[in-house]
Enzyme design. Structure first.
Site, PDB file in Angstrom:
ATOM      1  N   SER A   1      45.591 107.908  22.793  1.00  0.00           N
ATOM      2  CA  SER A   1      46.447 107.076  23.634  1.00  0.00           C
ATOM      3  C   SER A   1      46.135 105.592  23.516  1.00  0.00           C
ATOM      4  O   SER A   1      47.042 104.757  23.599  1.00  0.00           O
ATOM      5  CB  SER A   1      46.320 107.522  25.095  1.00  0.00           C
ATOM      6  OG  SER A   1      44.972 107.438  25.539  1.00  0.00           O
ATOM      7  N   THR A   2      44.856 105.227  23.324  1.00  0.00           N
ATOM      8  CA  THR A   2      44.522 103.811  23.215  1.00  0.00           C
ATOM      9  C   THR A   2      45.070 103.218  21.923  1.00  0.00           C
ATOM     10  O   THR A   2      45.624 102.112  21.914  1.00  0.00           O
ATOM     11  CB  THR A   2      43.002 103.596  23.295  1.00  0.00           C
ATOM     12  OG1 THR A   2      42.504 104.169  24.504  1.00  0.00           O
ATOM     13  CG2 THR A   2      42.657 102.116  23.270  1.00  0.00           C
TER      14      THR A   2
ATOM     15  N   GLU B   1      41.213 111.353   8.786  1.00  0.00           N
ATOM     16  CA  GLU B   1      40.693 110.129   9.404  1.00  0.00           C
ATOM     17  C   GLU B   1      39.577 109.521   8.554  1.00  0.00           C
ATOM     18  O   GLU B   1      39.495 108.302   8.386  1.00  0.00           O
ATOM     19  CB  GLU B   1      40.158 110.430  10.806  1.00  0.00           C
ATOM     20  CG  GLU B   1      41.232 110.695  11.841  1.00  0.00           C
ATOM     21  CD  GLU B   1      40.654 111.106  13.181  1.00  0.00           C
ATOM     22  OE1 GLU B   1      41.212 110.702  14.211  1.00  0.00           O
ATOM     23  OE2 GLU B   1      39.640 111.830  13.205  1.00  0.00           O
TER      24      GLU B   1
END
Length: 224
Positions: free
Chosen positions: A27-28, A99
């Site tokens: 979310s950030t 990632e």
């Protein structure tokens, strides 16, 4: 202003026009993707997250695939735990293999997270070491983890019957250990095991981190 917004405000000036920028999941990071679209939209985006990919596309970014990208100027991501040496555990999202590709491509790899996820000494075993594993290697990896004192659990899907599959079509094994005293060595042993695609331990890949303290309402960098 909430603490996530404060973290984003600190991170935003790091993004410059013309950059190739990596955005992870969470979310950030999503807040940063949204905010950057209003300030510095002349960038190319690469992301390991399908959710972030969709958001960036809707916002009008040029999104490129990491397989065609040989360098990233700066990348942003979250984490489950982080230490003072630039190591991190990124276990929850299950996209750590992709990632880590972007983190390795990046000239700078920044984590955006809460201050309480910064560990003082060693990592807390509440966060498992997660292995992305080729399906054919499942039994081998489960046996090897157990032989090293771990409790391996095959991650199952919450919204359907069956195992969780990564975007690469592989399994995820959550490995819980009684201690992380030798985590770098443990990680190396699993990273080189046949059938293990990648681990969720990021060994000295973090350039810096922006840490938000929700109670104090402050933001600080890990390395000044």
């Amino acid at each position: 202003m909430g603490i996530k917004q404060a973290i984003v405000k600190t991170a935003l000036p790091l993004i410059k026009p013309g950059m190739v920028v990596g955005f992870g999941g969470g979310s950030t990071v999503a807040e940063l993707v949204n905010e950057a679209a209003n300030h510095v939209n002349d960038i190319q985006v690469v992301t390991p997250s399908p959710t972030t990919h969709q958001l960036a596309t809707v916002l009008g970014y040029t999104v490129i695939d990491s397989q065609y990208c040989d360098r990233v100027d700066i990348a942003f991501d979250g984490c489950d735990q982080l230490d003072h040496h630039g190591n991190a555990l990124k276990s929850g999202g299950g996209i750590h293999a992709n990632e880590k590709i972007i983190a390795t491509l990046a000239d700078q790899y920044w984590l955006l997270t809460q201050k309480d996820r910064l560990v003082a000494d060693k990592f807390d075993t509440k966060t498992p070491l997660v292995l992305e594993v080729l399906p054919h290697a499942l039994a081998l990896v489960m046996r090897t983890v157990a032989a090293h004192g771990g409790q391996p659990t095959l991650r199952t899907a919450n919204n359907r019957d069956g195992m969780t599959l990564t975007d690469n079509g592989n399994f995820l094994i959550d490995c819980h250990f009684p201690s992380y005293d030798e985590l770098p060595l443990l990680n190396q042993q699993f990273a080189t095991l046949a059938g293990v695609v990648e681990t969720s331990y990021f060994d000295h890949l973090v350039t810096n981190a922006i840490l938000g303290d929700g109670e104090a309402g402050t933001v600080q960098r890990l390395f000044n």
